[in-house]
Scaffold this motif. Structure first.
Motif, PDB file in Angstrom:
ATOM      1  N   PRO A  70      47.700 -10.395 -24.246  1.00 20.89           N
ATOM      2  CA  PRO A  70      46.871 -11.317 -23.456  1.00 20.89           C
ATOM      3  C   PRO A  70      46.633 -10.783 -22.043  1.00 20.89           C
ATOM      4  CG  PRO A  70      48.660 -12.498 -24.526  1.00 20.89           C
ATOM      5  CD  PRO A  70      48.908 -11.039 -24.763  1.00 20.89           C
ATOM      6  N   LEU A  71      45.361 -10.748 -21.646  1.00 23.57           N
ATOM      7  CA  LEU A  71      45.027 -10.289 -20.295  1.00 23.57           C
ATOM      8  C   LEU A  71      44.905 -11.485 -19.362  1.00 23.57           C
ATOM      9  CD1 LEU A  71      44.249  -7.875 -18.453  1.00 23.57           C
ATOM     10  CD2 LEU A  71      41.885  -8.203 -19.168  1.00 23.57           C
ATOM     11  N   PHE A  72      44.189 -12.506 -19.813  1.00 23.11           N
ATOM     12  CA  PHE A  72      44.095 -13.711 -18.982  1.00 23.11           C
ATOM     13  C   PHE A  72      43.712 -14.935 -19.785  1.00 23.11           C
ATOM     14  CE2 PHE A  72      39.809 -11.796 -18.602  1.00 23.11           C
ATOM     15  CZ  PHE A  72      38.971 -12.879 -18.860  1.00 23.11           C
TER      16      PHE A  72
ATOM     17  N   HIS B   8      46.955 -13.736 -16.264  1.00 24.40           N
ATOM     18  CA  HIS B   8      46.665 -14.602 -15.120  1.00 24.40           C
ATOM     19  C   HIS B   8      45.771 -15.751 -15.534  1.00 24.40           C
ATOM     20  CE1 HIS B   8      42.756 -12.556 -14.735  1.00 24.40           C
ATOM     21  NE2 HIS B   8      43.369 -11.395 -14.604  1.00 24.40           N
ATOM     22  N   SER B   9      45.911 -16.833 -14.774  1.00 28.59           N
ATOM     23  CA  SER B   9      45.038 -17.977 -14.968  1.00 28.59           C
ATOM     24  C   SER B   9      44.487 -18.297 -13.589  1.00 28.59           C
ATOM     25  CB  SER B   9      45.858 -19.147 -15.518  1.00 28.59           C
ATOM     26  OG  SER B   9      45.176 -20.360 -15.304  1.00 28.59           O
ATOM     27  N   VAL B  10      43.257 -17.850 -13.349  1.00 23.50           N
ATOM     28  CA  VAL B  10      42.652 -18.073 -12.045  1.00 23.50           C
ATOM     29  C   VAL B  10      41.978 -19.435 -12.068  1.00 23.50           C
ATOM     30  CG1 VAL B  10      41.029 -17.196 -10.315  1.00 23.50           C
ATOM     31  CG2 VAL B  10      42.276 -15.587 -11.773  1.00 23.50           C
ATOM     32  N   VAL B  11      42.250 -20.225 -11.034  1.00 26.35           N
ATOM     33  CA  VAL B  11      41.679 -21.560 -10.946  1.00 26.35           C
ATOM     34  C   VAL B  11      40.741 -21.581  -9.742  1.00 26.35           C
ATOM     35  CG1 VAL B  11      42.197 -24.014 -10.682  1.00 26.35           C
ATOM     36  CG2 VAL B  11      43.756 -22.537 -11.981  1.00 26.35           C
ATOM     37  N   PHE B  12      39.504 -21.942  -9.971  1.00 25.08           N
ATOM     38  CA  PHE B  12      38.484 -21.985  -8.933  1.00 25.08           C
ATOM     39  C   PHE B  12      39.001 -22.745  -7.702  1.00 25.08           C
ATOM     40  CE2 PHE B  12      34.619 -24.470  -7.451  1.00 25.08           C
ATOM     41  CZ  PHE B  12      34.097 -23.435  -6.695  1.00 25.08           C
TER      42      PHE B  12
ATOM     43  N   ALA C  42      49.522 -18.327 -12.169  1.00 21.17           N
ATOM     44  CA  ALA C  42      48.323 -19.061 -11.761  1.00 21.17           C
ATOM     45  C   ALA C  42      47.880 -18.547 -10.402  1.00 21.17           C
ATOM     46  CB  ALA C  42      48.619 -20.559 -11.693  1.00 21.17           C
ATOM     47  N   ILE C  43      46.570 -18.442 -10.217  1.00 19.36           N
ATOM     48  CA  ILE C  43      46.023 -17.936  -8.952  1.00 19.36           C
ATOM     49  C   ILE C  43      44.950 -18.902  -8.479  1.00 19.36           C
ATOM     50  CG2 ILE C  43      44.723 -16.039  -7.870  1.00 19.36           C
ATOM     51  CD1 ILE C  43      45.895 -14.150 -10.023  1.00 19.36           C
ATOM     52  N   GLN C  44      45.125 -19.464  -7.289  1.00 19.09           N
ATOM     53  CA  GLN C  44      44.034 -20.233  -6.686  1.00 19.09           C
ATOM     54  C   GLN C  44      43.836 -19.682  -5.290  1.00 19.09           C
ATOM     55  OE1 GLN C  44      44.247 -24.604  -5.995  1.00 19.09           O
ATOM     56  NE2 GLN C  44      42.154 -24.705  -6.791  1.00 19.09           N
TER      57      GLN C  44
ATOM     58  N   ALA D 163      45.782  -9.439  -6.738  1.00 19.52           N
ATOM     59  CA  ALA D 163      46.671 -10.276  -7.547  1.00 19.52           C
ATOM     60  C   ALA D 163      46.305 -10.167  -9.032  1.00 19.52           C
ATOM     61  CB  ALA D 163      46.594 -11.732  -7.080  1.00 19.52           C
ATOM     62  N   MET D 164      45.014 -10.245  -9.333  1.00 17.70           N
ATOM     63  CA  MET D 164      44.616 -10.164 -10.746  1.00 17.70           C
ATOM     64  C   MET D 164      45.010  -8.812 -11.346  1.00 17.70           C
ATOM     65  SD  MET D 164      40.880 -11.971 -10.359  1.00 17.70           S
ATOM     66  CE  MET D 164      40.266 -11.815 -12.029  1.00 17.70           C
TER      67      MET D 164
END
Ligand code: WTA
Length: 624
Positions: A230-232, A133-137, A110-112, A122-123
């Motif tokens: 899976p990429l993201f 990756h799971s980017v969270v706003f 997870a990336i915030q 990071a991505m």
């Protein structure tokens, strides 16, 4: 018995194979499209590639290491220039750091983060290692972050000490700690130092980026992954309260991200300076800040802050400074610029602009014209790009140099894409008629599912026109007399506020989780700047009776911001005695929208109790 011949219309597989061929594949695919398990599809089966290698290393190896990948501009005015060679070193170091934490292909991260270069590092480091990756706003609340971490089962969170917001350093790590206090699956939190804000620290779990990443080797040999690796995962609002984890995979996504970015903006990697103003936490940031532009070896601008910090000319100043030639933004920002006044862009030299892009919501013709006149010197083409988190990349847009543009129309599906406007029963409507927008053929960057919920994937996107095998986008649309497509906004309970998708159900469930609220109904009311605004109708519990309405309302607005994030905060909250419902108990939002938009209330004949609307209107009249 021989299998039944597949009579479905085939997408242009040769076209897509040619596009995929522009990437570097470690192993060539054996089949372009496999849809034997529709609506689950596989593109470029058997092919193997590394997304980060395609975005970074291959450009360095081809001798473009000194080309600028990003002109980064921080909100306080600090800057950083990152060449492709430097990007490669940073991505390698970050990848080595993630490996040192024991992460292996398939693990989720997870990336915030704010809009800082480390977000891109990071991505790409995740992509390089096959870690979805799971980017969270950055504006999402700890509660929203927590549910996304839990749903994806992330082992690592990457965040920062703080983030700059309108000239102030706001805490970030202190908030993510509220989320990770409840997510034992997160083994480490990697923290970028951005603002110097003091942070709470959990010894053993928390690690500083500058301590861990900076000491790593700058060399890392990428491994190729299956095209369908899976990429993201990117969470987006649906019609129910729970956000959906939209899953994108590697080969098809990267193919279409690169191809659309190249064609929609007629991009020349040797001369263009490109700026997409989205946040990395949304799909636009994924596809058109990171994967598409980098796969095309673009020189981009990346800006950390808000458009009016420290002044309202900030974007124009940046365009002038870097000679931005392609500028891609959202109608809500264009309307904000309009409000601030045309004398502001007039103070800057914007003559470098060649193409203007728009995304996120229908662009009204007035904003379209203003955009072209005041940013594009009256001549730059405006490309209105329609697409979704689920489609992964642009699907409908006028191509520069194509037929004359029409202000407000996304016009035609891109090459290789097929879209239709159909009626209730899936029949294509005629010219001048409206209906539902569907995608009737698979496309490479289509979502591959909803993370961990195959049924929800089938139900949400494929059940409405199951007989025809159409993907239902959730948008209404119209053909004009030339057969061009005009988008009309969502036809479901999804609101579009400043280009952000927010579900009415999500806000309702946040409201009813507050002890004073008995029931809540939320609608999107049209708003001249933000497209739509969140308007909530609430019935209070008896216990809240004595509290003054203003106090309740401001407490509820704060509560929603805390539960979801400031973007979901209702513009207005109206306290009402009843909600209009049908006999089967369904809330009639149409009537509430009439109230929210100050219109005469429409047909009330299907209400269980027709007097409810009078009660609501009378109550509101008395309160105002
Ligand atoms: C809306 C953003 C009209 C639409 C890329 C869609 C648009 C939703 C346009 C997806 C456009 C996006 N014209 N409407 N050019 N672009 N939309 O997932 O309702 O954040 O379904 O993806 O935004 O929003 P999302």
């Amino acid at each position: 018995m021989s299998p039944r011949p597949d009579r479905r219309p085939a997408p242009d597989l040769e076209f897509w194979a040619r596009q995929a061929g522009q990437l570097h594949w470690e192993t060539e695919w054996s089949e372009v499209l496999d849809r034997s398990d529709a609506p689950f599809v596989r593109w470029f089966t058997g092919g193997r590639l590394n997304a980060a290698y395609n975005c970074v290393d291959r450009h360095v190896e081809a001798g473009h290491g000194n080309q600028v990948a990003f002109h980064w501009e921080g909100e306080p005015g600090d800057t950083r220039t990152i060449t492709y060679a430097e990007l490669r070193r940073e991505v390698c170091r970050t990848a080595n750091a993630l490996l040192s934490l024991g992460l292996r292909a398939g693990d989720r991260v997870a990336i915030q983060l704010p809009m800082i270069p480390e977000a891109v590092f990071a991505m790409l480091a995740c992509a390089r290692l096959g870690l979805p990756h799971s980017v969270v706003f950055g504006g999402f609340s700890p509660a929203a972050l927590r549910s996304r971490i839990e749903d994806a089962g992330a082992r690592l969170l990457i965040t920062s000490d703080g983030q700059y917001r309108r000239g102030r350093a706001e805490p970030m790590k202190a908030l993510t700690d509220e989320a990770t206090a409840h997510t034992p699956g997160v083994e480490h939190v990697l923290v970028v130092r951005r603002t110097g804000t003091a942070v709470p620290w959990t010894e053993g779990r928390d690690l500083w980026w500058h301590e861990l990443v900076d000491r790593q080797s700058m060399e890392h040999t990428p491994e190729a992954f299956d095209a369908e690796h899976p990429l993201f995962i990117l969470y987006t609002s649906g019609t129910t309260g729970r956000p959906k984890g939209i899953l994108h995979t590697t080969g098809g996504y990267l193919t279409q991200a690169a191809c659309t970015h190249r064609t929609v903006f007629s991009l020349d990697p040797g001369s263009d300076v490109y700026w997409c103003t989205a946040d990395i936490g949304w799909i636009t940031g994924h596809t058109y800040i990171v994967y598409g532009p980098l796969a095309n070896r673009t020189t981009s601008v990346m800006y950390e802050g808000t458009p009016n910090t420290p002044h309202e000319g900030r974007h124009f100043e940046i365009i002038e400074r870097y000679g931005v030639s392609v500028y891609y933004t959202a109608p809500t920002l264009i309307r904000t610029f309009m409000k601030w006044g045309e004398d502001i862009p007039a103070r800057y030299d914007l003559s470098s602009i060649r193409v203007l892009g728009s995304v996120g919501e229908p662009i009204n013709p007035e904003a379209w014209r203003w955009y072209r006149t005041h940013l594009g010197a009256g001549r730059a083409p405006v490309v209105d790009t329609w697409w979704q988190t689920e489609t992964g990349a642009v699907m409908i847009a006028p191509l520069p140099g194509g037929p004359p543009a029409k202000p407000g129309s996304a016009q035609t599906p891109l090459p290789g894409i097929s879209a239709k406007v159909v009626d209730d029963r899936g029949r294509e409507v005629g010219k001048g008629e409206s209906g539902y927008l569907v995608l009737d053929q698979p496309w490479p960057s289509m979502l591959r599912g909803v993370w961990g919920d195959d049924d929800r994937y089938r139900e949400t996107y494929w059940s409405r026109f199951a007989e025809h095998g159409y993907y239902f986008a959730g948008d209404g649309a119209r053909y004009d007399d030339d057969g061009d497509i005009w988008l009309l906004g969502r036809v479901d309970d999804v609101m579009n506020v400043s280009g952000h998708r927010i579900s009415t159900a999500e806000v309702e469930s946040a409201l009813v989780s507050h002890p004073t609220v008995a029931e809540a109904a939320v609608v999107g009311a049209s708003d001249p700047t933000t497209g739509q605004a969140v308007v909530a109708f609430v019935i209070l519990r008896g216990a809240a009776a004595g509290t003054p309405a203003d106090e309740v309302v401001s407490a509820l607005r704060e509560h929603v911001a805390r539960e979801i994030g400031p973007i979901a905060k209702p513009r207005r909250i109206l306290v009402v005695p009843e909600l209009p419902k049908t006999r089967s108990g369904k809330i009639m939002r149409r009537l509430l929208r009439d109230v929210a938009e100050n219109r005469e209330t429409g047909d009330v004949s299907t209400l269980a109790d027709a007097s409810v609307m009078e009660l609501i209107n009378a109550g509101l009249a008395a309160a105002s």
